[in-house]
Design a protein around this motif. Structure first.
Motif, short mmCIF file in Angstrom:
data_model
loop_
_atom_site.label_atom_id
_atom_site.label_comp_id
_atom_site.label_asym_id
_atom_site.label_seq_id
_atom_site.Cartn_x
_atom_site.Cartn_y
_atom_site.Cartn_z
N GLU A 25 -30.27 6.09 -18.40
CA GLU A 25 -30.15 7.38 -19.06
C GLU A 25 -31.38 7.60 -19.94
O GLU A 25 -31.91 6.67 -20.53
CB GLU A 25 -28.88 7.44 -19.93
CG GLU A 25 -27.60 7.46 -19.11
CD GLU A 25 -26.37 7.83 -19.92
OE1 GLU A 25 -26.49 8.12 -21.13
OE2 GLU A 25 -25.28 7.84 -19.32
N HIS A 79 -29.22 14.06 -23.23
CA HIS A 79 -29.35 12.81 -22.49
C HIS A 79 -29.04 13.10 -21.03
O HIS A 79 -28.55 14.16 -20.68
CB HIS A 79 -28.47 11.69 -23.07
CG HIS A 79 -26.99 11.83 -22.89
ND1 HIS A 79 -26.24 12.70 -23.63
CD2 HIS A 79 -26.13 11.19 -22.07
CE1 HIS A 79 -24.97 12.57 -23.27
NE2 HIS A 79 -24.87 11.67 -22.31
N HIS A 81 -27.38 11.99 -17.21
CA HIS A 81 -26.35 11.22 -16.50
C HIS A 81 -26.87 10.98 -15.09
O HIS A 81 -26.74 11.84 -14.23
CB HIS A 81 -25.03 12.00 -16.44
CG HIS A 81 -24.19 11.88 -17.67
ND1 HIS A 81 -22.94 12.45 -17.78
CD2 HIS A 81 -24.42 11.23 -18.83
CE1 HIS A 81 -22.43 12.15 -18.98
NE2 HIS A 81 -23.32 11.42 -19.64
N SER A 89 -18.99 11.74 -21.44
CA SER A 89 -18.11 10.60 -21.19
C SER A 89 -17.28 10.37 -22.45
O SER A 89 -17.59 10.89 -23.53
CB SER A 89 -18.96 9.36 -20.89
OG SER A 89 -19.68 8.97 -22.05
N ASP A 92 -19.54 9.13 -25.01
CA ASP A 92 -20.33 10.22 -25.62
C ASP A 92 -19.51 10.91 -26.71
O ASP A 92 -20.01 11.22 -27.79
CB ASP A 92 -20.71 11.27 -24.56
CG ASP A 92 -21.73 10.76 -23.56
OD1 ASP A 92 -22.46 9.81 -23.88
OD2 ASP A 92 -21.80 11.35 -22.46
ZN LIG Z 1 -23.30 10.68 -21.45
#
Ligand SMILES: [Zn+2]
Length: 135
Positions: A25, A79, A81, A89, A92
């Protein structure tokens, strides 16, 4: 924040940062005024992982100071993925620290057709917000 105003140049740079970090990432910070992004900082993903990111705290501190010195604010954290759809997520969501910043995720699962989405995450609640690209 209902939408983020993002110059196309930064959209391109977020995607190219994500591609260059692939399969890990990539992460970084977008700063500007109100909801308009004016400056982009690529940051180091301390975790070097395909499923999570951690901004380097020292680097983040320097970036935040520079943003303040410029009279701007942090508009979003981005960010990528590499292996998952562009949706926060659970990790996250758990790690959200800034409630007045948006979270931008670049989904590279389909590398020929990457998708970038923005979210507001408050108290564990995820809400997608718009991204308006500026020429
Ligand atoms: Zn993420």
């Amino acid at each position: 924040m209902e939408e983020i105003i993002l110059p196309r140049e930064f959209m391109r740079r977020i995607l190219s940062h994500g591609r260059s970090a692939y399969p890990d990432e990539a992460c970084g910070i977008l700063a500007g005024e109100e909801n308009v992004v004016k400056v982009m900082y690529e940051a180091t993903n301390l975790e070097s992982s395909p499923v999570s990111y951690m901004l380097d705290p020292g680097e983040q501190f320097r970036i935040m100071k520079e943003i303040r010195d410029r009279g701007m604010r942090m508009v979003a954290i981005y960010h990528s993925h590499p292996l998952a759809p562009p949706y926060p997520s659970q990790k996250d969501i758990n790690l959200v620290f800034y409630h007045d910043a948006a979270y931008i995720i670049a989904g590279l699962l389909d590398r020929a057709d990457p998708q970038v989405k923005a979210f507001e995450i408050i108290d564990g609640q995820v809400r997608e917000i718009g991204i308006k690209e500026l020429d």
